[in-house]
Design an enzyme around this catalytic site. Structure first.
Site, PDB file in Angstrom:
ATOM      1  CD  GLU A 198     -27.254 -14.618 -16.908  1.00 14.76           C
ATOM      2  OE1 GLU A 198     -26.575 -14.119 -15.994  1.00 14.76           O
ATOM      3  OE2 GLU A 198     -27.701 -13.973 -17.861  1.00 14.76           O
ATOM      4  CB  THR A 199     -28.449 -17.744 -23.561  1.00 17.00           C
ATOM      5  OG1 THR A 199     -29.407 -16.893 -22.945  1.00 17.00           O
ATOM      6  CG2 THR A 199     -29.130 -18.529 -24.666  1.00 17.00           C
ATOM      7  CB  THR A 200     -25.949 -22.888 -23.305  1.00 15.14           C
ATOM      8  OG1 THR A 200     -27.178 -23.504 -22.878  1.00 15.14           O
ATOM      9  CG2 THR A 200     -25.168 -22.480 -22.086  1.00 15.14           C
ATOM     10  CB  SER A 241     -32.169 -18.545 -22.446  1.00 17.65           C
ATOM     11  OG  SER A 241     -31.730 -17.392 -21.764  1.00 17.65           O
ATOM     12  N   PRO A 246     -26.198 -17.933 -28.181  1.00 20.10           N
ATOM     13  CG  PRO A 246     -24.587 -18.288 -26.512  1.00 20.10           C
ATOM     14  CD  PRO A 246     -24.937 -18.645 -27.943  1.00 20.10           C
TER      15      PRO A 246
END
Length: 405
Positions: A228-230, A247, A308
């Site tokens: 769920e992180t970029t 995130s 990420p």
């Protein structure tokens, strides 16, 4: 059926202990641990109405996701200001839902939320100045590893040779144990910065590695890192640059009816045992491996890196930095190169690292795990700035890209 929010328990991915985890929505004892993503998208009716077709079947690729509740929440914030979220009508809606279902967030909690700004954490590495983030971010982990690895001639070992992988892996293991036991929210835990960043500590760790000592890094769970992180890196020819990791942490599977956004459940990352670096406490920030980093050469930005990838982020960022500084790779080569990660006693290898190197590591007593794909977490991104020219690289394991405008 009303939601009953009772804490479940899960074995941790990135620490020694059992930690509080996601809420058990329906009070079913068989859900104990990291719940399946399907459950998180279907068990709360307020979530299921957004992310499923019929309350049970998840939307597929090409299906249209409609979230009018979130649209209305955005409009309310646009019309009434961000205060509406922290102290106004939206805050009241959140607090009332929490109170009705056994949650812990109150109006006072929301009103007390503040952005915390810190100065970068600076270290030197082979004549370069490196700026990374402060704890509870992961920058100190990268700093500890670089200080140790500066004691070795990595280039002479050869990229991804058995000597190189073993040496870097031991630095990863040492920094992981330091993270688990001596790093936390500095507002709650006294981090020994001076010792961790000292030349004496780096040299002592390096000597242990040279003697063939292996750091023991016990793990209770080997679950996959969340996705769920970029991350984004941006730079221009004038030297203006940004490296930023954002995130969502982990989706909690609960939405307050009418608001449209899902609550985070990263309380799972805390240690439930009191008296430890990562122990759970009110108002405390949890440790995160997020570690956007900028490398400076001659006081000018030279390399931006970030990723990420949960607990693997610091390990990927480290290798990108080593690839550029020690092996003279450009940004694309640095993020494309085969990687490994060692956050336990097992060295995890991508499938492009030669099996001959893996066999030699095994001969030296290292357990290994070969992943059946060419790239693995984290998803590293980088930009290099050389003589007014920029080159970028986006990890092909994700959906990012390097692009000039």
């Amino acid at each position: 059926m009303a939601k009953t929010l009772e804490p479940a328990i899960a074995y941790c991915e990135d620490g020694f202990a059992i930690r509080p985890h996601v809420w058990n929505f329906w009070n079913t004892p068989e859900i104990a641990g990291r719940m399946a993503r399907y459950q998180g998208m279907t068990q709360d009716p307020s979530v299921a109405k957004i992310y499923t077709k019929d309350g049970k079947t998840l939307l597929g690729i090409g299906d249209i996701l409609r979230n009018s509740d979130m649209g209305r929440t955005y409009r309310r914030i646009a019309e009434h200001g961000v205060e509406d979220f922290y102290s106004g009508a939206i805050a009241r809606q959140i607090a009332d839902d929490m109170a009705a279902n056994g949650g812990l967030i109150t109006m006072e909690d929301l009103a007390a939320c503040r952005t915390v700004e810190t100065e970068p954490l600076w270290i030197d590495y082979r004549g370069y100045r490196i700026a990374t983030n402060q704890p509870p971010g992961g920058g100190l982990v990268i700093a500890v590893m670089l200080k140790i690895l500066e004691q070795f001639d990595l280039a002479a070992m050869g990229h991804n040779s058995p000597d190189y992988i073993a040496t870097v892996s031991e630095a990863m293991k040492i920094a992981t144990v330091d993270k688990d036991t001596r790093m936390g929210d500095p507002a709650f835990f006294d981090i020994p910065f001076d010792e961790l960043l000292s030349e004496d500590y780096a040299k002592a760790c390096a000597e242990r590695i040279r003697r063939g000592e292996k750091m023991d890094v016990p793990r209770l769970n080997s679950g996959a890192d969340p996705k769920e992180t970029t991350h984004i890196c941006v730079a221009d020819t004038d030297g203006n640059c940004v490296t930023m990791t954002h995130s969502l942490g982990s989706s909690g599977g609960v939405i307050t009816e009418g608001l449209g956004f899902m609550y985070n459940n990263c309380m799972m990352v805390f240690d439930p045992r009191p008296g430890h670096a990562g122990s759970l406490a009110p108002g405390k920030a949890r440790f995160t491996a997020l570690s956007p980093t900028i490398v400076f050469r001659d006081d000018k930005p030279f390399l931006l890196v970030g990723a990420p990838g949960g607990t693997t982020i610091t390990m990927g960022n480290l290798q990108a930095i080593l690839n550029v500084i020690d092996f003279d790779m450009d940004a694309q080569q640095a993020v494309f190169a085969p990687r490994f990660t060692t956050t336990s006693n097992t060295i995890e290898l991508t499938n492009r690292i030669p099996r001959s190197a893996e066999r030699e590591l095994q001969r030296r007593g290292y357990p290994t795990k070969r992943h059946p794909y060419s790239y693995m977490m984290p998803i590293v991104h980088a930009i290099r700035l050389v003589d007014g020219r920029l080159d970028g690289g986006a990890d092909p394991s994700g959906d990012g890209m390097a692009m000039g405008t």
